[in-house]
Write a protein that holds these residues in place. Sequence first.
Motif, PDB file in Angstrom:
ATOM      1  N   PHE A 188       0.844  -1.197   0.000  1.00 58.27           N
ATOM      2  CA  PHE A 188       0.000   0.000   0.000  1.00 58.27           C
ATOM      3  C   PHE A 188       0.881   1.248   0.000  1.00 58.27           C
ATOM      4  O   PHE A 188       1.543   1.549   0.977  1.00 58.27           O
ATOM      5  N   GLN A 189       0.877   1.959  -1.100  1.00 56.06           N
ATOM      6  CA  GLN A 189       1.766   3.105  -1.224  1.00 56.06           C
ATOM      7  C   GLN A 189       1.047   4.338  -1.757  1.00 56.06           C
ATOM      8  O   GLN A 189       1.687   5.266  -2.219  1.00 56.06           O
ATOM      9  N   ILE A 190      -0.281   4.345  -1.714  1.00 57.04           N
ATOM     10  CA  ILE A 190      -1.025   5.501  -2.213  1.00 57.04           C
ATOM     11  C   ILE A 190      -1.001   6.603  -1.162  1.00 57.04           C
ATOM     12  O   ILE A 190      -1.241   6.358   0.020  1.00 57.04           O
ATOM     13  N   LYS A 191      -0.725   7.804  -1.585  1.00 56.27           N
ATOM     14  CA  LYS A 191      -0.552   8.918  -0.648  1.00 56.27           C
ATOM     15  C   LYS A 191      -1.847   9.209   0.116  1.00 56.27           C
ATOM     16  O   LYS A 191      -2.954   9.044  -0.398  1.00 56.27           O
ATOM     17  N   LEU A 192      -1.680   9.701   1.346  1.00 58.53           N
ATOM     18  CA  LEU A 192      -2.808   9.959   2.238  1.00 58.53           C
ATOM     19  C   LEU A 192      -3.785  10.972   1.640  1.00 58.53           C
ATOM     20  O   LEU A 192      -5.001  10.837   1.809  1.00 58.53           O
ATOM     21  N   LYS A 193      -3.257  11.961   0.927  1.00 58.51           N
ATOM     22  CA  LYS A 193      -4.140  13.001   0.383  1.00 58.51           C
ATOM     23  C   LYS A 193      -5.163  12.437  -0.598  1.00 58.51           C
ATOM     24  O   LYS A 193      -6.293  12.944  -0.700  1.00 58.51           O
ATOM     25  N   TRP A 231      -2.117  -1.503  -8.109  1.00 57.40           N
ATOM     26  CA  TRP A 231      -1.596  -2.323  -9.214  1.00 57.40           C
ATOM     27  C   TRP A 231      -0.862  -1.480 -10.239  1.00 57.40           C
ATOM     28  O   TRP A 231       0.213  -1.862 -10.711  1.00 57.40           O
ATOM     29  N   LEU A 232      -1.431  -0.306 -10.577  1.00 52.92           N
ATOM     30  CA  LEU A 232      -0.771   0.585 -11.538  1.00 52.92           C
ATOM     31  C   LEU A 232       0.581   1.058 -11.014  1.00 52.92           C
ATOM     32  O   LEU A 232       1.570   1.118 -11.752  1.00 52.92           O
ATOM     33  N   LYS A 233       0.613   1.383  -9.726  1.00 56.56           N
ATOM     34  CA  LYS A 233       1.865   1.844  -9.120  1.00 56.56           C
ATOM     35  C   LYS A 233       2.895   0.721  -9.093  1.00 56.56           C
ATOM     36  O   LYS A 233       4.077   0.928  -9.380  1.00 56.56           O
ATOM     37  N   GLU A 234       2.444  -0.487  -8.775  1.00 55.62           N
ATOM     38  CA  GLU A 234       3.346  -1.634  -8.739  1.00 55.62           C
ATOM     39  C   GLU A 234       3.857  -1.972 -10.138  1.00 55.62           C
ATOM     40  O   GLU A 234       5.027  -2.344 -10.316  1.00 55.62           O
ATOM     41  N   ARG A 235       2.984  -1.817 -11.132  1.00 53.44           N
ATOM     42  CA  ARG A 235       3.408  -2.079 -12.514  1.00 53.44           C
ATOM     43  C   ARG A 235       4.491  -1.107 -12.946  1.00 53.44           C
ATOM     44  O   ARG A 235       5.472  -1.494 -13.597  1.00 53.44           O
ATOM     45  N   SER A 264     -11.993  -1.665  -5.135  1.00 52.39           N
ATOM     46  CA  SER A 264     -11.630  -1.763  -6.556  1.00 52.39           C
ATOM     47  C   SER A 264     -10.722  -0.610  -6.975  1.00 52.39           C
ATOM     48  O   SER A 264      -9.699  -0.820  -7.643  1.00 52.39           O
ATOM     49  N   ILE A 265     -11.092   0.604  -6.576  1.00 54.27           N
ATOM     50  CA  ILE A 265     -10.276   1.766  -6.924  1.00 54.27           C
ATOM     51  C   ILE A 265      -8.905   1.673  -6.282  1.00 54.27           C
ATOM     52  O   ILE A 265      -7.870   1.917  -6.927  1.00 54.27           O
ATOM     53  N   TYR A 266      -8.890   1.264  -5.028  1.00 53.39           N
ATOM     54  CA  TYR A 266      -7.624   1.201  -4.292  1.00 53.39           C
ATOM     55  C   TYR A 266      -6.684   0.158  -4.880  1.00 53.39           C
ATOM     56  O   TYR A 266      -5.497   0.408  -5.101  1.00 53.39           O
ATOM     57  N   LEU A 267      -7.220  -1.025  -5.146  1.00 54.27           N
ATOM     58  CA  LEU A 267      -6.391  -2.093  -5.707  1.00 54.27           C
ATOM     59  C   LEU A 267      -5.934  -1.762  -7.126  1.00 54.27           C
ATOM     60  O   LEU A 267      -4.821  -2.118  -7.521  1.00 54.27           O
ATOM     61  N   MET A 268      -6.776  -1.083  -7.884  1.00 55.06           N
ATOM     62  CA  MET A 268      -6.383  -0.693  -9.238  1.00 55.06           C
ATOM     63  C   MET A 268      -5.213   0.288  -9.200  1.00 55.06           C
ATOM     64  O   MET A 268      -4.229   0.147  -9.940  1.00 55.06           O
ATOM     65  N   LEU A 269      -5.314   1.308  -8.323  1.00 52.52           N
ATOM     66  CA  LEU A 269      -4.232   2.287  -8.205  1.00 52.52           C
ATOM     67  C   LEU A 269      -2.951   1.639  -7.685  1.00 52.52           C
ATOM     68  O   LEU A 269      -1.854   1.963  -8.135  1.00 52.52           O
TER      69      LEU A 269
END
Length: 346
Positions: free
Chosen positions: A6-11, A139-143, A132-137
């Motif tokens: 999990f690396q999506i920013k808090l904002k 996945w994109l970041k991991e890719r 769904s939104i969280y896992l998609m984002l």
Amino acid sequence: MKKINFQIKLKYHLWFWIIYFLLNFLRWGAYFNDYSYSLKSNLIEFALHIPLVYFNLFILVPLFVLKSKYFKYTLSLISSLSVVYLLKTGLTYFIISKNIWPEANRDYKPFEINHIVAVCIGELYVLAIATSIYLMLTWLKERERNKSILENQNKIKLKYLKNQIQPHFFFNTLNNLYALSLESSNKVPDVIIKLSKLMEYVLYDIENTKYVPLINEIDYIQNYIEIEKLRFENVEVSINLESNIDTITVPPLLFISLIENAFKHGGLNNENLKIKINFRIIKSNLEFEIINNFVISQPVKSKKGIGLSNTKKRLKLIYKNDFIITQMIKFNFYVIKIQIPLNNED
């Protein structure tokens, strides 16, 4: 143990929940023409939505889904929904209204099946959207991270393959220079000058450079040929440019190992070595061709040394499958051709 990164920013989390809350508040406020009730109801709901979503993402998914324990995940999710139902119903009853479900246009009592189903479906709806939104984002970041790692690995491999060529060539040149010095040859100063130019090109001009002008590469090749001619009394080398190559760029040191092979294998027991190098543009490709003669009475061995193997590996890393390399024997001539996509300077 498998984990989700999990690396999506808090904002971005804050923006999602704020926007989602405002949409629900305005939607139901307009629908019932009662914004006060909508505000209170959504405050209670979102106070339960948010913990449920992150409990699912941080606890249930890593603990059960990523370990393929789907039955335990289902039981845990049902238990979580039961707790959410009890809290939502209780908070609505004691804080907002004795009518726990005014949206239904009739009085409902707690634990009636329709009310339970409606609350659970509402929670699953929010859970599905947010997850769904969280896992998609994620996945994109991991890719993107994996892509960056792969690119760095390829750069390291390319640098290693390029560096393979240099010691091999300079070792041979120093041997030739040593032999000339023993003979007190007057060619030694010229060899040293040409060798210094080659080293300057390798150490400074192409350092950390993905592409170089083809003209510069040809200058390097010509200096190399002049040094190699010292080893052979009868050698004839020609370089033909059959197209305008002023704006063409190529990976550095891509062709030199094949030229070195032509001297090495073609010059073996050959009293009259002939090498022809051609550069031409064919449609949207640059073609490099090198032809050398060999002594036909000698066994013909495929050029599987460092040169051809190195070149094939570099071509694969740089151009994937978008290149052609062929080798053939025609009479007493050995021919290698390479076609790569044109790369023009901006």
